[in-house]
Design an enzyme around this catalytic site. Structure first.
Site, PDB file in Angstrom:
ATOM      1  CE  LYS A  58      -6.791  11.154  93.012  1.00 37.26           C
ATOM      2  NZ  LYS A  58      -7.590  11.099  91.762  1.00 37.26           N
ATOM      3  CB  SER A  74      -4.473   8.187  87.053  1.00 40.95           C
ATOM      4  OG  SER A  74      -4.486   8.930  85.852  1.00 40.95           O
ATOM      5  CG  ASP A  75      -6.414  14.085  89.837  1.00 35.86           C
ATOM      6  OD1 ASP A  75      -7.189  13.573  90.662  1.00 35.86           O
ATOM      7  OD2 ASP A  75      -6.541  15.238  89.398  1.00 35.86           O
ATOM      8  CD  GLN A  76      -9.376  13.807  82.441  1.00 38.91           C
ATOM      9  OE1 GLN A  76     -10.560  13.815  82.729  1.00 38.91           O
ATOM     10  NE2 GLN A  76      -8.887  13.113  81.426  1.00 38.91           N
TER      11      GLN A  76
END
Length: 201
Positions: A58, A74-76
């Site tokens: 990203k 950011s990623d979760q």
């Protein structure tokens, strides 16, 4: 005499309202640019690896477009205890949210939240993964249905919004930084931005 130095543009590589709300806490001037990437797994066998790759990609996509900017990606990825290779996605429908919360009932759910900060023009890149876990209390179907109807957590991994009514679903919340659970580890982000000479506070 004006000693102010021009600060690089800050771009949040996200369209998430929750991440925007977290960024707003810092009082920084920034803008959002949504990265268009395929978020499907590519054979990752641990949630950490998937979250880290997606956060990096990203930030990389937007950094390629704006090489002088400081870009935050950011990623979760959520997963149940003992199954870090089985990724819990966004439910997208009411039916899926109900099923996900039924499966989460009386279980620990872990969250691998990755953050990637990149500035292409200075070759700066820092990517980390932080962890948080919650223990769901035993939930009745009626409670789950009421919750989903009221909070509409259809675009949230794990089918809840901890910043809203989702807090009522838990028995315990365990971790060093609650913002990790919300989708972007802000303590780590502040530390990285200070390395880039940004004043926070």
């Amino acid at each position: 005499m004006n000693n102010l130095v021009s600060q690089p543009e800050i771009i949040l590589a996200s369209s998430s309202q929750t991440r925007k709300d977290l960024m707003d806490r810092l009082g920084l001037v920034y803008r959002c640019v949504s990265p268009e990437i395929d978020e499907s797994p590519r054979g990752e066998i641990h949630a950490d690896d998937l979250a880290k790759r997606l956060a990096f990609e990203k930030a990389k996509v937007i950094s390629n477009q704006f090489p002088n900017a400081i870009v935050l990606g950011s990623d979760q990825v959520a997963w149940r205890e003992g199954a870090p290779d089985i990724f819990m996605g966004k439910p997208l429908t009411v039916e899926n949210a109900i099923k996900q919360l039924q499966a989460n009932s009386d279980h620990f759910v872990y969250f691998s939240t990755a953050l990637s900060v990149q500035q292409q023009s200075t070759c700066f890149e820092h990517t980390i993964v932080e962890h948080y876990k919650v223990k769901f209390r035993t939930l009745s179907l009626a409670e789950i249905e009421r919750y989903v109807e009221r909070d509409q957590p259809l675009h949230c991994a794990g089918s809840f919004k901890c910043e809203s009514l989702g807090i009522s679903l838990f028995e315990q919340m365990i971790g060093q930084d609650q913002t990790t659970l919300m989708g972007m580890p802000m303590i780590q982000l502040c530390a990285i931005l200070r390395k880039l000479k940004l004043h926070i506070p």
